[in-house]
Design a protein around this motif. Structure first.
Motif, short mmCIF file in Angstrom:
data_model
loop_
_atom_site.label_atom_id
_atom_site.label_comp_id
_atom_site.label_asym_id
_atom_site.label_seq_id
_atom_site.Cartn_x
_atom_site.Cartn_y
_atom_site.Cartn_z
N CYS A 1 4.54 -7.09 73.88
CA CYS A 1 4.27 -8.51 74.24
C CYS A 1 3.23 -7.98 74.41
O CYS A 1 2.06 -7.62 74.94
CB CYS A 1 4.56 -9.52 74.18
N TRP B 1 -1.07 -9.36 74.86
CA TRP B 1 -2.14 -10.59 74.92
C TRP B 1 -3.57 -9.73 74.39
O TRP B 1 -4.29 -8.66 75.11
CB TRP B 1 -2.24 -11.19 76.09
N TYR C 1 5.43 -8.37 69.40
CA TYR C 1 4.51 -9.66 69.73
C TYR C 1 3.00 -9.93 70.00
O TYR C 1 2.16 -8.72 70.92
CB TYR C 1 5.24 -10.81 70.09
N MET D 1 -0.38 -12.65 70.96
CA MET D 1 -1.00 -13.84 71.75
C MET D 1 -2.46 -13.68 72.13
O MET D 1 -2.77 -12.69 72.72
CB MET D 1 -0.35 -14.07 72.95
N VAL E 1 5.64 -16.29 80.59
CA VAL E 1 4.45 -17.40 79.56
C VAL E 1 5.70 -17.13 78.58
O VAL E 1 5.22 -17.71 77.65
CB VAL E 1 3.34 -17.16 79.76
N SER E 2 5.11 -15.61 78.32
CA SER E 2 5.37 -15.02 77.18
C SER E 2 6.81 -16.03 76.64
O SER E 2 6.59 -15.89 75.56
CB SER E 2 5.12 -13.41 76.82
N GLU F 1 8.82 -17.56 77.10
CA GLU F 1 8.82 -19.05 77.46
C GLU F 1 8.13 -19.61 75.46
O GLU F 1 8.79 -19.58 74.65
CB GLU F 1 8.34 -19.98 78.14
N ARG F 2 6.95 -19.22 75.53
CA ARG F 2 5.83 -19.24 73.89
C ARG F 2 7.06 -18.58 72.79
O ARG F 2 7.23 -19.75 71.91
CB ARG F 2 4.76 -19.00 73.97
N LEU F 3 7.33 -18.02 73.09
CA LEU F 3 8.24 -17.13 71.81
C LEU F 3 10.02 -17.37 71.84
O LEU F 3 10.79 -16.95 71.07
CB LEU F 3 8.43 -15.27 72.51
#
Length: 538
Positions: free
Chosen positions: A474, A476, A507, A509, A530-531, A533-535
């Motif tokens: 992922c 950011w 991913y 973000m 955080v990732s 959770e959001r994904l």
């Protein structure tokens, strides 16, 4: 050839206390400028600084502080911070650096874990109400007998008044009790997991590290060092303050906390020859709309540390005439620096490596499982040994034994590769390495690649859970002002054919900022949480 290197044995180590070394500097450069605090406009020559350090030292002795007692310092950068640093060293007290971002829970932990008797604190700064937090935790701070507020005239004057009955003979007697290997500083590691550990450092540890880092930068009494990095961390108080005190160079404090415009203003107006920062600081400075209005022609060198320097940023420094910038790598537990690029190193070495071993130290890269030294060019755990390795974690023998082995090697937890010339690349943390379907992936490599995208200002790559591959990547992204946000498809299109398919982030973000520790380290643990959770991957 094995991944082992030993630093040169010159210049000789300083086998003296910080107080004794400061006295030599004051004698040599009494009338030269020692310290500038830009926010207040105050200035000190070395003779004036010495007199003020002595006044604080007398006050501490008069307040009953004994050799070995723990004295805390809590607040942003200020001249008083430096005075307390040098005064505690002069009387053999152990300075406990308290992170300015701490709140009540962390403050109480550090005060009690260190057995702090006296705390010197700011009253407040930005969103931190230090006085309020001290009062809120007072009942549980068992060893803490007194708090002095360095920006409260009555409180600070009260500490200085305590020293009125303390004579030069008393300070001389105290100095005779001190030895270079005495503990002098506790720095709580900005660990991104668990409670912080108190790395305990001696005069010999930090005096020599500051001195030798300054030697690599080529410091003399003619240098003026701009220090926008926090004093509470080794970068500020060792690589900044002690590099200056050991060379007679001038310490310039541009502001209490980092401000890109005030930093460049200080460089320009004070004609600084050296500039410090983590990469995000330099990026912020060079991104100022009025950047061209600052005269940086006096700057020749400096230190960038904390995380790798993007190639584009180093090119901008060189374009500005700062062609002797050095990259340092280390950790609090090693005082901090273990490797440093040299001033005349190539661009490739300054952006692709963290330099080579520093004087009087040894470094090696080991297999994390077997502990064997790996061949040059192979990845493994970076380990270092020598004068810089901490005395241990304060009151925690078990954690000390986990970090420093029986032969004195500090195990850093960082993954590194040493080339044939002894230069080291840090490829990530052992725990940051992403294992996707059996492939070991180092986020740094992907970050460096994505940094070449014209619309990306900054990037961090992490691993997130994946039911098929174990982990997926992922990214950011922080976009450049005015740029359209990128999505995963756009990143995939940019990377296809240039990165192996398994290294292309699944991913993406787009964010305004990354979660950071106060020292400028990205909190990847928090980013993973955080990732996920959001994904919807948690």
């Amino acid at each position: 050839m094995e991944s082992y290197a030993k630093g040169e044995p010159v210049p000789a180590l300083l086998e003296e206390t910080i107080g004794a070394n400061l006295a030599r500097t004051v004698a040599a450069y009494a009338d030269r400028e020692a310290l500038v605090e830009c926010a207040s406009g105050r200035r000190w020559t070395w003779a004036e600084l010495d007199a003020d350090v002595e006044a604080v030292a007398r006050g501490l002795v008069g307040a009953g502080v004994q050799k070995g007692d723990r004295v805390g310092i809590w607040g942003p950068n200020s001249a008083e911070w430096t005075l307390v640093q040098l005064a505690t060293a002069r009387i053999g007290a152990v300075l406990v650096n308290v992170n300015p971002a701490y709140r009540t829970h962390e403050l109480a932990y550090v005060v009690n874990q260190s057995g702090m008797r006296l705390l010197v604190s700011a009253t407040s700064f930005k969103t931190s109400d230090y006085r309020g937090m001290v009062e809120e935790t007072a009942a549980g701070n068992h060893a803490l007998e007194r708090v002095v507020y360095l920006d409260d005239e009555e409180s600070w004057s009260g500490l200085l008044a305590d020293g009125e009955g303390v004579g030069a003979d008393d300070l001389a007697a105290r100095a005779k009790e001190l030895a270079p290997d005495d503990p002098i500083n506790i720095q709580y590691t900005s660990g991104t997991t668990g409670f912080p550990k108190g790395a305990t450092l001696s005069h010999r540890n930090i005096l020599n590290n500051g001195y030798l880092v300054g030697e690599v930068c080529g410091y003399t009494e003619a240098d003026r060092v701009c220090i926008p990095v926090p004093f509470y961390h080794c970068f500020g108080m060792v690589m900044g303050n002690l590099a200056c005190t050991t060379h007679g160079a001038t310490m310039v404090i541009p502001a209490p906390g980092f401000d890109p415009a005030l930093t460049l203003k200080a460089v320009s107006e004070e004609r600084c020859t050296s500039l410090y920062g983590v990469p995000t600081m330099f990026i912020a400075e060079w991104a100022l709309p009025d950047f061209e209005s600052y005269d940086l022609s006096s700057v020749r060198t400096g230190i960038m540390a904390g995380s790798p320097c993007p190639e584009e940023m180093m090119k901008k420094l060189i374009a500005a005439g700062i062609d002797e910038m050095t990259i340092c790598y280390g950790m609090t537990e090693t005082s901090p620096v273990s490797t440093q690029t040299r001033r005349d190193d190539s661009l490739e070495r300054k952006v692709g490596t963290v330099g080579r071993v520093c004087p009087h130290l040894e470094v090696r890269i080991v297999d994390p499982v077997s502990g064997d030294t790996v061949p040059r060019g192979e990845a493994g755990e970076f380990c270092t040994r020598g004068y810089s390795v901490m005395l241990g974690y304060w009151d925690d023998d078990e954690k000390t034994r986990e970090a420093v082995d029986a032969d004195g090697w500090m195990h850093t937890g960082d993954l590194g590769v040493m080339d044939d010339d002894g230069y080291v690349r840090i490829t990530g943390r052992i725990k940051d390495m992403v294992i996707r379907g059996g492939e070991n992936i180092y986020p740094r490599e992907i970050e460096e690649f994505l940094y070449t995208h014209p619309d990306i200002e900054d990037v961090q790559v992490i691993g997130v859970p994946d039911p098929k591959y174990g982990e997926e990547l992922c990214a950011w992204l922080r976009m450049r002002p005015g740029a359209e946000p990128l999505d995963a498809d756009a990143v995939r299109a940019f990377a296809t054919g240039r990165l192996a398919h398994y290294k292309v982030p699944r991913y993406v973000m787009v964010v305004e900022e990354f979660p950071m520790t106060v020292t400028g380290k990205v909190r990847k643990v928090e980013m993973r949480e955080v990732s996920a959770e959001r994904l919807g991957l948690a």
